[in-house]
Scaffold this motif. Sequence first.
Motif, PDB file in Angstrom:
ATOM      1  N   ILE A 187       4.292 -21.530  13.866  1.00  0.00           N
ATOM      2  CA  ILE A 187       3.028 -20.843  14.138  1.00  0.00           C
ATOM      3  C   ILE A 187       3.348 -19.369  14.308  1.00  0.00           C
ATOM      4  N   VAL A 188       2.753 -18.524  13.474  1.00  0.00           N
ATOM      5  CA  VAL A 188       3.024 -17.086  13.504  1.00  0.00           C
ATOM      6  C   VAL A 188       1.707 -16.355  13.727  1.00  0.00           C
ATOM      7  N   PRO A 189       1.639 -15.448  14.704  1.00  0.00           N
ATOM      8  CA  PRO A 189       0.380 -14.724  14.947  1.00  0.00           C
ATOM      9  C   PRO A 189       0.104 -13.698  13.843  1.00  0.00           C
ATOM     10  N   ILE A 190      -1.146 -13.556  13.516  1.00  0.00           N
ATOM     11  CA  ILE A 190      -1.584 -12.501  12.592  1.00  0.00           C
ATOM     12  C   ILE A 190      -1.952 -11.316  13.469  1.00  0.00           C
ATOM     13  N   ARG A 191      -1.046 -10.382  13.568  1.00  0.00           N
ATOM     14  CA  ARG A 191      -1.152  -9.337  14.576  1.00  0.00           C
ATOM     15  C   ARG A 191      -0.956  -7.968  13.928  1.00  0.00           C
ATOM     16  N   SER A 192      -1.847  -7.042  14.234  1.00  0.00           N
ATOM     17  CA  SER A 192      -1.759  -5.687  13.693  1.00  0.00           C
ATOM     18  C   SER A 192      -2.338  -4.715  14.709  1.00  0.00           C
ATOM     19  N   ARG A 193      -1.636  -3.587  14.848  1.00  0.00           N
ATOM     20  CA  ARG A 193      -2.067  -2.524  15.757  1.00  0.00           C
ATOM     21  C   ARG A 193      -2.285  -3.050  17.179  1.00  0.00           C
ATOM     22  N   GLY A 194      -1.415  -3.967  17.578  1.00  0.00           N
ATOM     23  CA  GLY A 194      -1.480  -4.491  18.932  1.00  0.00           C
ATOM     24  C   GLY A 194      -2.564  -5.509  19.170  1.00  0.00           C
ATOM     25  N   ILE A 195      -3.245  -5.977  18.129  1.00  0.00           N
ATOM     26  CA  ILE A 195      -4.350  -6.924  18.273  1.00  0.00           C
ATOM     27  C   ILE A 195      -4.021  -8.185  17.492  1.00  0.00           C
ATOM     28  N   THR A 196      -4.187  -9.346  18.140  1.00  0.00           N
ATOM     29  CA  THR A 196      -3.989 -10.628  17.471  1.00  0.00           C
ATOM     30  C   THR A 196      -5.321 -11.093  16.901  1.00  0.00           C
ATOM     31  N   MET A 197      -5.341 -11.306  15.588  1.00  0.00           N
ATOM     32  CA  MET A 197      -6.584 -11.651  14.895  1.00  0.00           C
ATOM     33  C   MET A 197      -6.675 -13.123  14.524  1.00  0.00           C
ATOM     34  N   GLY A 198      -5.575 -13.857  14.667  1.00  0.00           N
ATOM     35  CA  GLY A 198      -5.572 -15.263  14.311  1.00  0.00           C
ATOM     36  C   GLY A 198      -4.146 -15.764  14.240  1.00  0.00           C
ATOM     37  N   VAL A 199      -3.967 -16.936  13.665  1.00  0.00           N
ATOM     38  CA  VAL A 199      -2.635 -17.525  13.541  1.00  0.00           C
ATOM     39  C   VAL A 199      -2.474 -18.102  12.137  1.00  0.00           C
ATOM     40  N   THR A 200      -1.218 -18.143  11.698  1.00  0.00           N
ATOM     41  CA  THR A 200      -0.864 -18.793  10.446  1.00  0.00           C
ATOM     42  C   THR A 200       0.076 -19.943  10.763  1.00  0.00           C
ATOM     43  N   SER A 201      -0.261 -21.137  10.303  1.00  0.00           N
ATOM     44  CA  SER A 201       0.523 -22.336  10.584  1.00  0.00           C
ATOM     45  C   SER A 201       1.232 -22.782   9.305  1.00  0.00           C
ATOM     46  N   PHE A 202       2.541 -23.004   9.427  1.00  0.00           N
ATOM     47  CA  PHE A 202       3.369 -23.443   8.309  1.00  0.00           C
ATOM     48  C   PHE A 202       3.876 -24.857   8.604  1.00  0.00           C
ATOM     49  N   PHE A 203       3.805 -25.727   7.605  1.00  0.00           N
ATOM     50  CA  PHE A 203       4.241 -27.103   7.786  1.00  0.00           C
ATOM     51  C   PHE A 203       5.098 -27.543   6.610  1.00  0.00           C
ATOM     52  N   ARG A 204       6.016 -28.440   6.896  1.00  0.00           N
ATOM     53  CA  ARG A 204       6.796 -29.077   5.849  1.00  0.00           C
ATOM     54  C   ARG A 204       6.538 -30.572   5.874  1.00  0.00           C
ATOM     55  N   ARG A 205       6.355 -31.094   4.675  1.00  0.00           N
ATOM     56  CA  ARG A 205       6.047 -32.513   4.529  1.00  0.00           C
ATOM     57  C   ARG A 205       6.993 -33.152   3.515  1.00  0.00           C
ATOM     58  N   ASP A 206       6.988 -32.668   2.279  1.00  0.00           N
ATOM     59  CA  ASP A 206       7.826 -33.246   1.235  1.00  0.00           C
ATOM     60  C   ASP A 206       9.265 -32.758   1.335  1.00  0.00           C
ATOM     61  N   ARG A 207       9.464 -31.547   1.753  1.00  0.00           N
ATOM     62  CA  ARG A 207      10.817 -31.009   1.889  1.00  0.00           C
ATOM     63  C   ARG A 207      11.438 -31.524   3.174  1.00  0.00           C
ATOM     64  N   PRO A 208      12.556 -32.239   3.101  1.00  0.00           N
ATOM     65  CA  PRO A 208      13.082 -32.896   4.311  1.00  0.00           C
ATOM     66  C   PRO A 208      13.724 -31.945   5.300  1.00  0.00           C
ATOM     67  N   ASP A 209      14.275 -30.803   4.864  1.00  0.00           N
ATOM     68  CA  ASP A 209      14.961 -29.923   5.808  1.00  0.00           C
ATOM     69  C   ASP A 209      13.939 -29.213   6.690  1.00  0.00           C
ATOM     70  N   PRO A 210      14.172 -29.132   7.989  1.00  0.00           N
ATOM     71  CA  PRO A 210      13.224 -28.504   8.914  1.00  0.00           C
ATOM     72  C   PRO A 210      13.302 -26.984   8.833  1.00  0.00           C
ATOM     73  N   PHE A 211      12.317 -26.331   9.446  1.00  0.00           N
ATOM     74  CA  PHE A 211      12.340 -24.887   9.563  1.00  0.00           C
ATOM     75  C   PHE A 211      13.473 -24.463  10.495  1.00  0.00           C
ATOM     76  N   ASP A 212      14.021 -23.288  10.232  1.00  0.00           N
ATOM     77  CA  ASP A 212      15.028 -22.737  11.131  1.00  0.00           C
ATOM     78  C   ASP A 212      14.650 -21.306  11.491  1.00  0.00           C
ATOM     79  N   ALA A 213      15.523 -20.647  12.235  1.00  0.00           N
ATOM     80  CA  ALA A 213      15.228 -19.300  12.711  1.00  0.00           C
ATOM     81  C   ALA A 213      15.083 -18.313  11.560  1.00  0.00           C
ATOM     82  N   GLU A 214      15.844 -18.510  10.478  1.00  0.00           N
ATOM     83  CA  GLU A 214      15.727 -17.609   9.333  1.00  0.00           C
ATOM     84  C   GLU A 214      14.387 -17.794   8.639  1.00  0.00           C
ATOM     85  N   ASP A 215      13.902 -19.029   8.554  1.00  0.00           N
ATOM     86  CA  ASP A 215      12.571 -19.271   7.996  1.00  0.00           C
ATOM     87  C   ASP A 215      11.502 -18.593   8.838  1.00  0.00           C
TER      88      ASP A 215
END
Length: 833
Positions: free
Chosen positions: A389-417
């Motif tokens: 979950i990454v905030p959509i943030r600009s000029r110090g204001i949070t306007m929403g969130v972006t959610s990323f999911f993995r389903r078919d790809r077996p490797d999980p997200f890591d810090a570099e992702d």
Amino acid sequence: MGTSEQSDAAEQRFDVADAAPVLLDTHGVVSGWSGGSERLLGYAAAEVVGRKVAEFLMPEDAARVPALAGQCTRGGGWSGILTAKHRDGRPVPLMVHVVEAQLCPEPERWIALVTDLARAPGWEMSRSVLEQMATRSPLGIAIVDTDLRYVWSNDALAQFGGGPAQDRIGRRLADIQPGLDSERLEGQMRQVLETGVAVVGYEQVGRVQSAPHRQCCHAMSFTRLNDENGSPLGVYYTAMDITDRYLVRQRLALLDRAGEHIGRSLDVVQTAQELADVAVPGLADFVAVDLLESVLEGAEPTAGTPSDSEMVTLRRAGHRSVRDGVPETLVRIGEAARYRTESPPVRVLTSGVSWYAEQVDPRDEDWTATDPGRPAASLVELGLHSMMIVPIRSRGITMGVTSFFRRDRPDPFDAEDLALAEEFVARAAICVDNARRYTRERDAALVLQRSLLPSHLPEQDAVDVTACYRPADELTGLGGDWFDVIPLSGARVALVVGDVPGHGIDGAAAMGRLRTAVQTLADLDLPPEEVLAHLDDLVSRGAREEDARSAIQAVGSSCLYVVYDPVSGQCAMASSAHPPPALVTPDGTVSFPDLPVGPALGTGGLPFEAAEFSLAEGTVLALHTDGLLAVDPREPGREPGLDAGRERLRNALELRGPSLEGRCVAVVDALVPARQIDDVALLMARTHRLGAGQVASWDLESDPAVVAEARKKVTRQLSEWGLDELAYTTELVVSELVTNAIRYASGPIRLRLIVERALICEVSDAGASAPHLRHPRTTDEGGRGLFLVSQFSQRWGARYTLDGKVIWAEQSLTEQADEPAAGTDGPTPETTR
């Protein structure tokens, strides 16, 4: 293989038979010289034997001889490259292999085998050396036969899975690594076997047995192995793990794609969808972009306090999945995505800090749709195993969130992702904020523009009229196109279109001021060319004033002013840098009148000229701004230019619609693209002619005695029209106007009555003096003429013609005129001019 080919092949190998031997004693003195040595360096045996070998080497290598002698003594030999001096003085690079001559008596102890380096790229190495090179190499190395079955591999290849080397013997790649695309790899091997051309740096992406949950990338090279006769024995290949380098490239490519594809418009929803499109499938299997409703509306983001409600609502602005269906079916674009206050999206929204989970909590049930008929489903039930979950943030204001999911790809997200996601979400956030700010400004400008344009067109009988306005696209911005319909005296009507340069609020404000000025000048009943002349003076004067921003914005504006008279059917028009209208006759013929086009407003130049035309009843005038004829450069196949634009307009106008309004919309739809580069205004008017029974006129002599006769004529005409209730007030108006014309003017006098939506009384004369309304005192004996006319009329005025002037007064046909005051039953002889 032929004899010459065998000789060439032999020259490429280092062998004792190919080398020239040189016998050395323990002091480095040449004690034996062969014919091969003489052919190689040009010296005869007599010139060399008895001299130190260092004398025949280049100075830099001659200095190395003592050290090399010591190395030979300690190690039992030496191999390397030395540069000798040919007898003719040129340097000759030599490959040298020094071995101990144990069978030779002292002092002849060493044999140096030399060969030309240019003819021998290497020397014969022992099998143990070659085995060490192959087995200890960090690269995975393998040899397959012509059937592509393993015959040998080193230990490093085992790190990619498939077991130790002995387990590979006799097996094929598909048996060893089922997760790889073995057909493509074996296709590369067959190509090398057939052509003999090596393949270097081939990248293979897939999953190996050593890391089944991680996508890996290997750089592979394939080389054919031949026997002594040049026939293929098999393929020798190497494999190197370059996954880290591959992932870096992929991330950089993803960032480049984000910079190229995100923010191509100033639309909030489209920008959110572009963000989701970029991330799938390069980073995630499913991406959802949820924004605050205030952001979608262009307002400042105002996220509520999570504790205020059990659920926090965001609006779905964009999503993308590698597969159709779940979870898009739960929350569609535009619907509300509701999250519990303790959920990660809400925590990210309020804190502005990214969050990720390598494994989704099965108890998490955040995906709740607004439709109660669709049950909530946990992320695990949807097959999603890892999320960010990454905030959509600009000029110090949070306007929403972006959610990323993995389903078919077996490797999980890591810090570099997560770092990658934060990078291009940050880029998208700037675009979303810019789009939000633009949406707010554009909505404000559009509201202003709409409020300054006519909310409804006035009712009149001269023309049937309709209009269509289309603002420009979000990239170009709202323009300053406008239109107006202004009823004039004598049942006439003015049709106006204009275009103010610039966009946004400033352009809309300048347009509003210009339209107001035109309405004011129209009330003066001036001819079209004089209206434009006064308008030009107004814009020029405003541009010279300090800080007159909107006036400066109006400089360069265009305007078309048309006056139509339904009594005579005459149409007069003048243009200030504006295209003439299109005329559609009742039979459907489309033409463009020859109209003198004057300079743009505020720019100076030649005076404005008017043209006058006689129009048949039912003729349609199509007044438009230049945006209707413009061609979007992004739209292929449409020829630019005024003539081409007129031809397209002609074709569109020839198509008759069910109604004038429908026809107007159809023309705009046909000529204006979905994302036009300029705003467009189209005003269409179908002309009418007043019937002979609606107009009555009389020529009067300049004699006071005709006033009584004029009243009688008016009374009889009103009786024919069924307007007897207006007879008294009309007689009073006619008496005052005719008396004033007789007293203060010269030449012929004409009285005209017109019955339309109002009863219009006109008296024309040849005088040029202007009438003035007076407010007489009680003791004054005169001066009440125009005052009484103004009291018994809903409006009155004067207009000037080439022959003089016309004084007119209108009485409403829907409201009963007020009774005249006592003592005013006759004409008042005194009226101030």
